[in-house]
Write an enzyme that holds these catalytic residues in place. Structure first.
Site, PDB file in Angstrom:
ATOM      1  N   LYS A 113      -9.357  27.382   7.239  1.00 33.12           N
ATOM      2  CA  LYS A 113      -9.085  26.174   6.401  1.00 33.12           C
ATOM      3  C   LYS A 113      -8.018  26.368   5.549  1.00 33.12           C
ATOM      4  CE  LYS A 113     -13.600  25.441   5.276  1.00 33.12           C
ATOM      5  NZ  LYS A 113     -13.987  26.586   6.245  1.00 33.12           N
ATOM      6  N   TYR A 146     -10.653  27.755  -0.986  1.00 28.77           N
ATOM      7  CA  TYR A 146     -10.250  29.162  -0.728  1.00 28.77           C
ATOM      8  C   TYR A 146      -9.083  29.703  -1.405  1.00 28.77           C
ATOM      9  CZ  TYR A 146     -12.698  29.066   4.213  1.00 28.77           C
ATOM     10  OH  TYR A 146     -13.562  28.852   5.155  1.00 28.77           O
TER      11      TYR A 146
END
Length: 355
Positions: A113, A146
């Site tokens: 991702k 992230y």
């Protein structure tokens, strides 16, 4: 014995496999989670809430880890909340360890991702990367938890002087009960239900995934890369993709998975057929199967994470992982993807999680 590992998220797919590997290699190994796994021999359990700094500080009072492996995350409804919570967990942990002055390396596990975008913008038009994805691809111009986790590691490294590594696997395959992203166990449960109910094992995803090239990451390979990067001078302060090393097409693999269970495989047929909808009514069937075959987990939702499998298999592009960065530095582990799935299925059968 100078290596002391702290595995954060030790009950998950990545964390549990990593903890077992560290113990095999004679590390003193702590496993931190909200509900510690007491089944891994020689793992020292640490029960703590990553969102509570006082809880962490107290729980870690007697530990002096040299290497920290952060494999945990929490899912929330919005990316803004994902960013707040998941970056706070990293920040709290490293703050709780800061005064000890023992941490030499911190390894953070994120995933693809990083390149495809967060769940609410996952692999949508405008965010699609060139493939195979490479570590030097710039961050997308959208919010992503992230990135926030990475930044928390970078800030703490600048403050405390430890080295770091970032690890980006593609769909980790391994055993973990109660995990939120678990394609291997999801497909095993789905296939078992199909066999019991006499239903075809239908591919739930997109044409692009059915026909395109893909790869996955065996949890055992990821564990080995985490240890390698944390103990290899040349690998410090870098990001690494990690996958098995082979590529496949689902139109080649799907039938082989079906054959393992002795069921009929049905491929892509004109449109996506979400697995989440397919399994949504199967809780009672699974409970009956658990009683009939004396399985260890009667709750379908603790074994299957269909929503995540749907996300992976419905992507509008093929997705592959470039491994050149770690290969040229000496990490050469290879794993046959068929054996990744078959090894998992056999383990689940032996341990009575599927019939």
């Amino acid at each position: 014995m100078d290596k002391i590992g702290l595995v954060v998220g030790a009950t998950g797919i990545t964390g549990s496999n990593l903890a077992e590997k560290l113990i095999t290699e004679k590390w003193i190994t702590y496993g931190l989670s909200r509900h510690p796994d007491l089944t891994i021999r020689e793992l020292i359990p640490v029960e703590a809430d990553l969102l509570d700094l006082d809880s962490l500080t107290n729980a870690l009072a007697d530990s002096r880890p040299t290497h920290v492996f952060f494999t945990s995350w929490m899912r929330h409804d919005t990316e803004a909340e994902n960013i707040r919570v998941n970056s706070l967990m990293v920040r709290n942990l490293l703050q709780a360890l800061s005064a000890k002055k023992t941490v030499q390396h911190v390894a953070l596990v994120t995933g693809l991702k990083h390149y495809l975008g967060p769940f609410d913008a996952y692999a949508k038009s405008g965010t699609l990367p060139l493939t195979p994805v490479r570590e030097e691809h710039p961050r997308l111009a959208i919010d992503n938890f992230y990135y926030a986790q990475e930044d928390a590691v970078y800030e703490a490294a600048a403050r405390d002087g430890f080295s770091w590594s970032i690890h980006r696997p593609h769909t980790v395959i391994g055993k973990a009960v109660g995990n939120q992203m678990n394609m291997g166990m999801t497909l095993a449960v789905y296939a078992s239900i199909c066999k019991e109910a006499g239903r075809p094992f239908r591919f739930p995803g997109s044409s692009a995934q059915w026909n395109g090239l893909s790869d996955v990451t065996d949890a055992r390979v990821l564990a080995e890369q985490l240890i390698w990067a944390s103990t290899t001078e040349a690998a410090r302060n870098q990001a690494f993709n990690v996958a098995n090393g082979d590529v496949f097409r689902w139109n080649w693999l799907w039938g082989q998975l079906a054959d393992w269970f002795g069921i009929e495989a049905v491929g892509y047929q004109d449109t996506i057929h979400p697995l989440e909808a397919e399994l949504s009514q199967d809780g009672p069937i699974w409970q009956e199967m658990a009683a009939k075959y004396k399985l260890n987990e009667p709750d379908l939702n603790r074994l299957a994470s269909a929503w995540h499998t749907d996300l992976d298999l419905s992507r509008p592009i093929e997705v592959m992982t470039d491994m050149a960065n770690s290969r040229k530095l000496g990490f050469t582990r290879y794993q046959d993807t068929r054996e990744t799935f078959f090894d998992l299925f056999e383990k689940l059968r032996v341990e009575k999680f599927i019939p």
